[in-house]
Scaffold this motif. Structure first.
Motif, PDB file in Angstrom:
ATOM      1  N   ASP A   1       0.848  -1.184   0.000  1.00 50.58           N
ATOM      2  CA  ASP A   1       0.000   0.000   0.000  1.00 50.58           C
ATOM      3  C   ASP A   1       0.889   1.242   0.000  1.00 50.58           C
ATOM      4  O   ASP A   1       1.545   1.558   1.001  1.00 50.58           O
ATOM      5  CB  ASP A   1      -0.899   0.004   1.238  1.00 50.58           C
TER       6      ASP A   1
ATOM      7  N   HIS B   1       0.014   4.190   0.049  1.00 50.11           N
ATOM      8  CA  HIS B   1      -0.553   5.260   0.874  1.00 50.11           C
ATOM      9  C   HIS B   1      -0.451   4.928   2.369  1.00 50.11           C
ATOM     10  O   HIS B   1      -1.137   5.527   3.194  1.00 50.11           O
ATOM     11  CB  HIS B   1      -2.019   5.522   0.491  1.00 50.11           C
TER      12      HIS B   1
ATOM     13  N   THR C   1       3.733   7.596   2.884  1.00 52.64           N
ATOM     14  CA  THR C   1       3.178   8.938   3.052  1.00 52.64           C
ATOM     15  C   THR C   1       4.179   9.847   3.768  1.00 52.64           C
ATOM     16  O   THR C   1       4.378  11.013   3.384  1.00 52.64           O
ATOM     17  CB  THR C   1       1.862   8.882   3.843  1.00 52.64           C
TER      18      THR C   1
ATOM     19  N   GLN D   1       8.610  10.484 -10.826  1.00 56.92           N
ATOM     20  CA  GLN D   1       7.785  10.894  -9.691  1.00 56.92           C
ATOM     21  C   GLN D   1       8.567  11.716  -8.666  1.00 56.92           C
ATOM     22  O   GLN D   1       8.011  12.635  -8.047  1.00 56.92           O
ATOM     23  CB  GLN D   1       7.130   9.676  -9.042  1.00 56.92           C
TER      24      GLN D   1
ATOM     25  N   ASP E   1      -0.072  12.714  -2.869  1.00 56.92           N
ATOM     26  CA  ASP E   1      -1.103  11.707  -3.138  1.00 56.92           C
ATOM     27  C   ASP E   1      -1.068  11.273  -4.601  1.00 56.92           C
ATOM     28  O   ASP E   1      -1.193  10.085  -4.905  1.00 56.92           O
ATOM     29  CB  ASP E   1      -2.476  12.269  -2.791  1.00 56.92           C
ATOM     30  N   SER E   2      -0.889  12.230  -5.496  1.00 54.86           N
ATOM     31  CA  SER E   2      -0.811  11.910  -6.922  1.00 54.86           C
ATOM     32  C   SER E   2       0.395  11.034  -7.230  1.00 54.86           C
ATOM     33  O   SER E   2       0.299  10.056  -7.983  1.00 54.86           O
ATOM     34  CB  SER E   2      -0.749  13.205  -7.738  1.00 54.86           C
TER      35      SER E   2
ATOM     36  N   SER F   1      -0.183   7.491  -5.918  1.00 57.42           N
ATOM     37  CA  SER F   1      -1.154   6.775  -6.746  1.00 57.42           C
ATOM     38  C   SER F   1      -0.510   6.270  -8.024  1.00 57.42           C
ATOM     39  O   SER F   1      -0.801   5.149  -8.483  1.00 57.42           O
ATOM     40  CB  SER F   1      -2.335   7.694  -7.079  1.00 57.42           C
ATOM     41  N   THR F   2       0.372   7.063  -8.605  1.00 58.95           N
ATOM     42  CA  THR F   2       1.075   6.633  -9.814  1.00 58.95           C
ATOM     43  C   THR F   2       1.982   5.442  -9.515  1.00 58.95           C
ATOM     44  O   THR F   2       2.023   4.471 -10.285  1.00 58.95           O
ATOM     45  CB  THR F   2       1.910   7.790 -10.390  1.00 58.95           C
TER      46      THR F   2
ATOM     47  N   GLN G   1       1.570   3.284  -7.120  1.00 56.55           N
ATOM     48  CA  GLN G   1       0.687   2.150  -6.839  1.00 56.55           C
ATOM     49  C   GLN G   1       0.220   1.494  -8.131  1.00 56.55           C
ATOM     50  O   GLN G   1       0.245   0.258  -8.272  1.00 56.55           O
ATOM     51  CB  GLN G   1      -0.523   2.629  -6.042  1.00 56.55           C
ATOM     52  N   THR G   2      -0.209   2.293  -9.097  1.00 58.84           N
ATOM     53  CA  THR G   2      -0.721   1.760 -10.361  1.00 58.84           C
ATOM     54  C   THR G   2       0.358   1.003 -11.113  1.00 58.84           C
ATOM     55  O   THR G   2       0.134  -0.113 -11.605  1.00 58.84           O
ATOM     56  CB  THR G   2      -1.259   2.906 -11.240  1.00 58.84           C
TER      57      THR G   2
END
Length: 433
Positions: free
Chosen positions: A238, A240, A245, A404, A415-416, A419-420, A422-423
């Protein structure tokens, strides 16, 4: 699964190094004394590096043990091998032994593609499986999916590496700063430098350094199980979570405060290294592989190293691997050469020229800087502290992390970015089935 304990690693290595000399290089290659035999060796370590110095000695040792064998050496580039290895090894014109980057996205991918020779029998024959401790075997072994840590041997490293902080002793003394052992002390040191108009850390946003800063920040709150899940797909990852984070927030905070310069977003690692060498920045956090370069090139001040304060987990692993291509013509000779790189004379050259030998020995090492480098590695190795590198999990994660971290430096939302990541990560893991 959590990594196995390496508490006995150093003691075991010290005992085994001498034994390897006896069982090693004298007879592995069939027809090894035939004048018709050729050994083709490729690596990408530059002239003057500890690795080049040590491996040149390994070639000399190999020639003495294999009279009449011709050694054909070719110097390649890291990018050349990183980008073209699959194509090269699919051809008929391949080396017999070559240096290659470790990890799932590199050696693991080639092993899964069937382009590398399974070295498991040789690991037993030459006792490499005894010399390399459990943590250092992780990057040598890959399963059928190309995931490191178990399965067959597809490479062998003769050195280790880890991330460390290089510091300018003169600048620390000038401003009354002691070597920090906690993050609070490091923060205070950085604030002191900033008050005097000095950017504390050299950085390279257009190269691997920025992502390594981010990873060390993540490791400050990660658990060993989370490292295993991330690197070896043993559980859900994860991006996040608290650790990641915290990493992006801390990284952004460092940029905004000026601990690392925002305009370093376009710099390369070489440029960052030069900023440290010229005294522009008093610290640089990067790999132990810089030590030999700094020993050679820094003449105007004294420097030292210290581990990233407060972390029990630290990026690091066994070094780049020697692998044997599946289509190699002289595999037995290749095995003998690999074993020569693990012999005491070669290991001592690594140690005395700014590298960390796989045996992690300080005996006979004359330079205090090299002793310090090896002892810090021993600290990590004996405390389950090696956490590999952030770009290993997917074949294109290096480029993803590079982009990134640059976005973070340029003001993108954490957060963006997460998310990138993670994908990209989830897409690759799904492809593994």
């Amino acid at each position: 699964m959590p990594r196995k304990s390496t508490g006995l690693l150093i003691a075991a290595l010290l005992a085994l190094t001498a034994g390897l000399a006896a069982c090693g290089s004298s007879g592995g290659g069939s027809g090894s004394s035939s004048s018709s035999k050729v050994l083709k060796v490729w690596w990408y370590e530059g002239p003057g590096s500890a690795y080049q110095i040590a491996w040149d000695q390994a070639i000399k040792d190999f020639k003495e043990q294999h009279p009449g064998v011709t050694v054909q050496f070719s110097l390649k580039s890291f990018n050349q091998m990183q980008q073209n290895a699959s194509m090269i090894l699919n051809s008929s014109d391949v080396p017999d032994v070559m240096e290659y980057n470790k990890g799932d996205a590199t050696t693991g991918l080639l092993s899964k593609q069937g382009l590398l020779t399974d070295l498991t029998p040789e690991a037993s024959k030459y006792r490499w499986d005894k010399l390399l401790g459990p943590d250092l075997q992780v990057t040598a072994r890959y399963d059928a999916k190309g995931v490191m840590g178990s399965g067959n041997w597809y490479g062998v490293s003769d050195y280790a590496e880890y991330l460390t902080v290089y510091y300018n002793k003169g600048m620390f003394a000038k401003y009354g700063i002691a070597v920090p052992t906690t993050m609070a002390q490091l923060t205070a040191a950085m604030d002191t430098f900033l008050k005097h108009g000095i950017t504390p850390f050299a950085n390279a946003g257009n190269d691997y350094m920025a992502m390594q800063y981010l990873y060390m920040m993540e490791l400050s709150q990660a658990t060993p199980q989370q490292v295993q899940d991330y690197e070896r797909y043993t559980g859900k990852v994860d991006f996040h979570n608290t650790a990641w984070t915290n990493a992006v927030k801390t990284f952004q905070d460092w940029v905004s405060k000026g601990y690392i310069a925002k305009n370093s977003v376009g710099l390369t690692a070489t440029q960052a290294g030069n900023n440290f060498e010229t005294g522009k920045s008093p610290m640089l956090m990067s790999g132990s592989w810089w030590a030999g370069t700094f020993e050679t090139e820094i003449k105007s001040f004294q420097w030292g190293t210290f581990l990233w304060p407060g972390n029990t987990l630290n990026a690091g692993s066994g070094g780049n691997l020697f692998v044997v291509p599946k289509n190699a013509a002289s595999k037995d000779l290749a095995y003998d050469f690999i074993n020569d790189t693990l012999q005491p004379d070669v290991q001592k050259l690594l140690a005395n020229n700014g590298a960390v030998p796989i045996a992690a020995r300080t005996g006979g090492v004359s330079n205090p800087l090299n002793v310090e480098l090896i002892k810090n590695f021993q600290t990590l190795a004996t405390n389950n502290g090696l956490a590999y590198y952030p770009d290993w999990p997917t074949p294109n994660f290096y480029n993803t992390l590079l982009a990134q971290t640059q976005d973070l430096m340029n003001g993108a939302s954490g957060d963006s970015v997460l998310s990138t990541l993670q994908t990209n990560y989830d897409q690759y893991v799904s492809s593994l089935g």
